[in-house]
Scaffold this motif. Sequence first.
Motif, PDB file in Angstrom:
ATOM      1  N   GLU A   1       0.715  -1.301   0.184  1.00  0.00           N
ATOM      2  CA  GLU A   1       0.012  -0.050  -0.007  1.00  0.00           C
ATOM      3  C   GLU A   1       0.793   1.328  -0.041  1.00  0.00           C
ATOM      4  O   GLU A   1       1.790   1.357   0.950  1.00  0.00           O
ATOM      5  CB  GLU A   1      -0.875   0.102   1.287  1.00  0.00           C
ATOM      6  CG  GLU A   1      -1.858   1.302   1.207  1.00  0.00           C
ATOM      7  CD  GLU A   1      -2.891   1.158   2.440  1.00  0.00           C
ATOM      8  OE1 GLU A   1      -3.423   2.239   2.770  1.00  0.00           O
ATOM      9  OE2 GLU A   1      -3.217   0.219   2.942  1.00  0.00           O
TER      10      GLU A   1
ATOM     11  N   GLY B   1      -8.935   1.314 -11.449  1.00  0.00           N
ATOM     12  CA  GLY B   1      -8.381   1.591 -10.133  1.00  0.00           C
ATOM     13  C   GLY B   1      -9.841   1.979  -9.278  1.00  0.00           C
ATOM     14  O   GLY B   1     -10.855   1.926  -9.515  1.00  0.00           O
ATOM     15  N   ARG B   2      -9.231   2.553  -8.139  1.00  0.00           N
ATOM     16  CA  ARG B   2     -10.284   3.096  -7.047  1.00  0.00           C
ATOM     17  C   ARG B   2      -9.998   4.330  -6.627  1.00  0.00           C
ATOM     18  O   ARG B   2      -8.693   4.751  -6.413  1.00  0.00           O
ATOM     19  CB  ARG B   2     -10.379   2.130  -6.015  1.00  0.00           C
ATOM     20  CG  ARG B   2     -10.764   0.788  -6.163  1.00  0.00           C
ATOM     21  CD  ARG B   2     -10.995  -0.104  -4.910  1.00  0.00           C
ATOM     22  NE  ARG B   2     -11.491  -1.366  -5.085  1.00  0.00           N
ATOM     23  CZ  ARG B   2     -11.529  -2.333  -4.264  1.00  0.00           C
ATOM     24  NH1 ARG B   2     -11.253  -2.151  -2.974  1.00  0.00           N
ATOM     25  NH2 ARG B   2     -11.902  -3.622  -4.754  1.00  0.00           N
ATOM     26  N   HIS B   3     -10.817   5.289  -6.214  1.00  0.00           N
ATOM     27  CA  HIS B   3     -10.526   6.557  -5.655  1.00  0.00           C
ATOM     28  C   HIS B   3     -10.349   6.471  -4.082  1.00  0.00           C
ATOM     29  O   HIS B   3     -10.967   5.602  -3.536  1.00  0.00           O
ATOM     30  CB  HIS B   3     -11.807   7.321  -5.982  1.00  0.00           C
ATOM     31  CG  HIS B   3     -11.873   7.804  -7.046  1.00  0.00           C
ATOM     32  ND1 HIS B   3     -11.125   8.891  -7.918  1.00  0.00           N
ATOM     33  CD2 HIS B   3     -12.878   7.548  -8.340  1.00  0.00           C
ATOM     34  CE1 HIS B   3     -11.522   9.048  -9.022  1.00  0.00           C
ATOM     35  NE2 HIS B   3     -12.634   8.343  -9.267  1.00  0.00           N
ATOM     36  N   ASN B   4      -9.513   7.184  -3.654  1.00  0.00           N
ATOM     37  CA  ASN B   4      -9.151   7.180  -2.364  1.00  0.00           C
ATOM     38  C   ASN B   4      -8.324   8.630  -1.904  1.00  0.00           C
ATOM     39  O   ASN B   4      -7.443   9.163  -2.672  1.00  0.00           O
ATOM     40  CB  ASN B   4      -7.853   5.873  -2.140  1.00  0.00           C
ATOM     41  CG  ASN B   4      -7.795   5.803  -0.697  1.00  0.00           C
ATOM     42  OD1 ASN B   4      -7.092   6.440   0.051  1.00  0.00           O
ATOM     43  ND2 ASN B   4      -8.421   4.804   0.108  1.00  0.00           N
TER      44      ASN B   4
ATOM     45  N   VAL C   1      -4.392   7.756  -0.172  1.00  0.00           N
ATOM     46  CA  VAL C   1      -3.151   7.224  -1.003  1.00  0.00           C
ATOM     47  C   VAL C   1      -3.086   7.835  -2.254  1.00  0.00           C
ATOM     48  O   VAL C   1      -4.211   8.038  -2.961  1.00  0.00           O
ATOM     49  CB  VAL C   1      -3.439   5.608  -1.383  1.00  0.00           C
ATOM     50  CG1 VAL C   1      -2.361   5.081  -2.436  1.00  0.00           C
ATOM     51  CG2 VAL C   1      -3.433   4.730  -0.191  1.00  0.00           C
TER      52      VAL C   1
ATOM     53  N   ALA D   1      -2.586   9.203  -6.259  1.00  0.00           N
ATOM     54  CA  ALA D   1      -2.891   8.518  -7.424  1.00  0.00           C
ATOM     55  C   ALA D   1      -1.959   8.017  -7.931  1.00  0.00           C
ATOM     56  O   ALA D   1      -0.741   8.440  -8.056  1.00  0.00           O
ATOM     57  CB  ALA D   1      -3.428   9.533  -8.424  1.00  0.00           C
TER      58      ALA D   1
ATOM     59  N   LEU E   1      -2.946   0.477  -3.896  1.00  0.00           N
ATOM     60  CA  LEU E   1      -4.076   0.693  -3.125  1.00  0.00           C
ATOM     61  C   LEU E   1      -4.412  -0.535  -2.543  1.00  0.00           C
ATOM     62  O   LEU E   1      -4.501  -0.687  -1.189  1.00  0.00           O
ATOM     63  CB  LEU E   1      -5.316   1.353  -3.615  1.00  0.00           C
ATOM     64  CG  LEU E   1      -6.387   1.475  -2.681  1.00  0.00           C
ATOM     65  CD1 LEU E   1      -6.228   2.425  -1.689  1.00  0.00           C
ATOM     66  CD2 LEU E   1      -7.855   2.194  -3.572  1.00  0.00           C
TER      67      LEU E   1
ATOM     68  N   THR F   1      -4.403  -2.929  -7.468  1.00  0.00           N
ATOM     69  CA  THR F   1      -5.287  -1.922  -7.951  1.00  0.00           C
ATOM     70  C   THR F   1      -4.535  -0.879  -7.442  1.00  0.00           C
ATOM     71  O   THR F   1      -4.446  -0.446  -6.492  1.00  0.00           O
ATOM     72  CB  THR F   1      -6.695  -2.077  -7.067  1.00  0.00           C
ATOM     73  OG1 THR F   1      -7.119  -3.393  -7.474  1.00  0.00           O
ATOM     74  CG2 THR F   1      -7.527  -0.931  -7.779  1.00  0.00           C
ATOM     75  N   ARG F   2      -4.781   0.000  -8.559  1.00  0.00           N
ATOM     76  CA  ARG F   2      -4.019   1.377  -8.205  1.00  0.00           C
ATOM     77  C   ARG F   2      -5.140   2.424  -7.730  1.00  0.00           C
ATOM     78  O   ARG F   2      -6.356   2.393  -7.524  1.00  0.00           O
ATOM     79  CB  ARG F   2      -3.609   2.013  -9.707  1.00  0.00           C
ATOM     80  CG  ARG F   2      -2.423   1.579 -10.302  1.00  0.00           C
ATOM     81  CD  ARG F   2      -2.072   2.282 -11.561  1.00  0.00           C
ATOM     82  NE  ARG F   2      -0.937   1.988 -12.255  1.00  0.00           N
ATOM     83  CZ  ARG F   2      -0.877   1.022 -12.973  1.00  0.00           C
ATOM     84  NH1 ARG F   2      -2.055   0.290 -13.426  1.00  0.00           N
ATOM     85  NH2 ARG F   2       0.224   0.488 -13.667  1.00  0.00           N
ATOM     86  N   SER F   3      -4.395   3.442  -6.755  1.00  0.00           N
ATOM     87  CA  SER F   3      -5.341   4.535  -6.398  1.00  0.00           C
ATOM     88  C   SER F   3      -5.700   5.619  -7.455  1.00  0.00           C
ATOM     89  O   SER F   3      -4.741   5.879  -8.062  1.00  0.00           O
ATOM     90  CB  SER F   3      -4.632   5.111  -5.193  1.00  0.00           C
ATOM     91  OG  SER F   3      -5.441   6.530  -4.811  1.00  0.00           O
TER      92      SER F   3
ATOM     93  N   GLY G   1      -6.509   8.463  -6.468  1.00  0.00           N
ATOM     94  CA  GLY G   1      -6.655   9.497  -5.643  1.00  0.00           C
ATOM     95  C   GLY G   1      -8.019  10.241  -5.404  1.00  0.00           C
ATOM     96  O   GLY G   1      -8.808   9.458  -5.522  1.00  0.00           O
TER      97      GLY G   1
END
Length: 253
Positions: free
Chosen positions: A56, A80-83, A86, A88, A92, A111-113, A115
Amino acid sequence: MSKIKNFFKWFKTSPFIRAFFLWVVLLVILALAVDKIALPIFSGQFISTAEVPNLEGMTEAEADAALSAVGFKAKWLEEGRHNAQVPAGRALVQMPAAGRMAKVGRTVQITRSLGLRQVEIPDLRGKSQKQATITLTRAGLVQGQIIKGAHKSIPRGVVIRTDPMAGDTARVGDTVNVIISAGETLGRVLLPSFAGEVIDDVFVKVEQLGFKVGNVKRVKAENGEAPNTVIETSPKEGDYLLPDTKIDFVIAD
């Protein structure tokens, strides 16, 4: 002693007994092989395993290197997922999860963040201040300053525009200032904020704007205001006032 000799003599002369004895010996050897070799293989004891590292917040290069160091492979997923925590582009979510034991050589899916989620600033023109607040909240934005502006055609209290402008993108949680019509202000002057300024300096500015100094009330500072500085005015800042309007002040003692 003679009984033992007779047994071996009988064993040598009986093919059935010899075959049965050999069969028993083979069964014992087979049982030992299953217990010491086959079962460990099936239970995975001979398979090399390692602990999956925590990825992470790592960049792609950092995560690939961390996995490679313990014998794993990396696969970065397209979605990806928004967070909010973490940044962009960094790792994640991972599968298997960090801390799990897995077979060396296994592929870890990452899986990428993305942002913070980006939103489009809504068009608030023509809305009331209350409607503007509700619309911004639903969009995940925060209402900032309410700024009064002169406008001939837009009625008092109605939104003229926003800052940033409608249609621009902002991150969830960003602040949007709202400019509200003060209506027809011909001949009126905007009263600025004097909060935090020394009252003697404010007197000069008030006269330059065409207003008059009214009552000055001293109160005990409750928020660390410096002595002789303005806390608030009446009328309030942002109002459009006629010349010669008296401005009352509350200042820190």
